[in-house]
Design a protein around this motif. Structure first.
Motif, mmCIF file in Angstrom:
data_model
loop_
_atom_site.group_PDB
_atom_site.id
_atom_site.type_symbol
_atom_site.label_atom_id
_atom_site.label_comp_id
_atom_site.label_asym_id
_atom_site.label_seq_id
_atom_site.Cartn_x
_atom_site.Cartn_y
_atom_site.Cartn_z
ATOM 1 N N GLN A 20 -37.283 -9.118 -8.323
ATOM 2 C CA GLN A 20 -35.926 -9.651 -8.499
ATOM 3 C C GLN A 20 -35.927 -10.703 -9.604
ATOM 4 O OE1 GLN A 20 -34.592 -11.097 -4.669
ATOM 5 N NE2 GLN A 20 -33.866 -9.055 -4.038
ATOM 6 N N ASN A 21 -36.973 -11.507 -9.652
ATOM 7 C CA ASN A 21 -37.074 -12.553 -10.656
ATOM 8 C C ASN A 21 -37.173 -11.962 -12.076
ATOM 9 O OD1 ASN A 21 -37.097 -15.327 -11.166
ATOM 10 N ND2 ASN A 21 -39.324 -15.304 -11.461
ATOM 11 N N ASP A 22 -37.993 -10.901 -12.221
ATOM 12 C CA ASP A 22 -38.119 -10.225 -13.527
ATOM 13 C C ASP A 22 -36.761 -9.695 -13.984
ATOM 14 O OD1 ASP A 22 -40.893 -10.583 -13.567
ATOM 15 O OD2 ASP A 22 -41.280 -8.597 -12.689
ATOM 16 N N LEU A 23 -36.080 -9.000 -13.078
ATOM 17 C CA LEU A 23 -34.780 -8.417 -13.410
ATOM 18 C C LEU A 23 -33.785 -9.509 -13.781
ATOM 19 C CD1 LEU A 23 -32.810 -6.076 -13.665
ATOM 20 C CD2 LEU A 23 -32.489 -6.165 -11.170
ATOM 21 N N ALA A 24 -33.760 -10.565 -13.001
ATOM 22 C CA ALA A 24 -32.815 -11.662 -13.261
ATOM 23 C C ALA A 24 -33.075 -12.278 -14.636
ATOM 24 C CB ALA A 24 -32.938 -12.713 -12.164
ATOM 25 N N ARG A 25 -34.341 -12.541 -14.948
ATOM 26 C CA ARG A 25 -34.689 -13.161 -16.227
ATOM 27 C C ARG A 25 -34.280 -12.257 -17.387
ATOM 28 N NH1 ARG A 25 -38.824 -11.955 -18.928
ATOM 29 N NH2 ARG A 25 -40.012 -11.125 -17.172
ATOM 30 N N ARG A 26 -34.568 -10.980 -17.277
ATOM 31 C CA ARG A 26 -34.261 -10.052 -18.373
ATOM 32 C C ARG A 26 -32.761 -9.789 -18.510
ATOM 33 N NH1 ARG A 26 -39.115 -5.755 -18.972
ATOM 34 N NH2 ARG A 26 -37.724 -5.085 -20.625
#
Length: 185
Positions: A20-26
């Protein structure tokens, strides 16, 4: 057009190996927002949904490396072969061009178009007995097996094939057909 459900978004994210963190950052949003969207607690704005889907598409493209789609059975001819050998190879495999390799190293290419042009100037018997090296054109461009599919797609806009080299030796080939096949997978 049907919008993805929260569970479809979560499934896609996990299939792509994104947290979720990767998706949010990107996507340029917060991780708690991604969590709320996936749980169905909040309906995202269309612009946020588009950002998420764009990230998914980018990650899918990143994951495809040439080594994963290349053909390892490289059909080729040698510069010392006669043109009639190249014609037989192309006919047998229903292809219109082949790389010319010398001990696994690309040295040129030969195509039906080159052969047809030669037939306009010379007799059939003279052309069929010519050596490939006397007629061949430039070699196809080369990349490493870990090259990105986007780069190879651009190369294929101007070339019929791209050869894949490892330690200076041809280990595979990618054609426009291989790229198009990705759409059906």
């Amino acid at each position: 057009m049907q919008l993805p459900t929260p569970s479809e978004l979560k499934g896609k994210r996990t299939d792509l190996g994104l947290t979720q963190n990767d998706l949010a950052r990107r996507a340029g949003v917060s991780q708690p927002l991604i969590a709320r969207i996936e749980s169905g607690d909040v309906d995202p704005r269309l612009s946020t949904l588009k950002k998420i889907i764009d990230v998914f598409e980018d990650v899918e493209k990143e994951d495809i490396q040439v080594g994963n789609i290349m053909n390892t059975n490289v059909i080729s001819a040698a510069p010392e072969d006669h043109i009639d050998v190249a014609v037989q190879i192309m006919e047998k495999h229903s292809i219109s061009q082949i790389p010319v390799l010398s001990k696994g190293v690309p040295v040129g290419s030969i195509s039906e178009e080159m052969i047809i042009r030669s037939l306009a100037d010379k007799k059939k018997s003279a052309v069929s007995h010519m050596l490939i090296r006397e007629m061949m054109g430039d070699s196809f461009p080369t990349v490493s097996p870990n090259a990105d599919i986007k780069m190879v797609s651009h190369m294929l806009e101007r070339n019929p094939a791209v050869l894949v080299l490892e330690i200076g030796q041809v280990v595979g080939v990618v054609t426009k057909y291989d790229i198009v096949k990705l759409l059906s997978e």
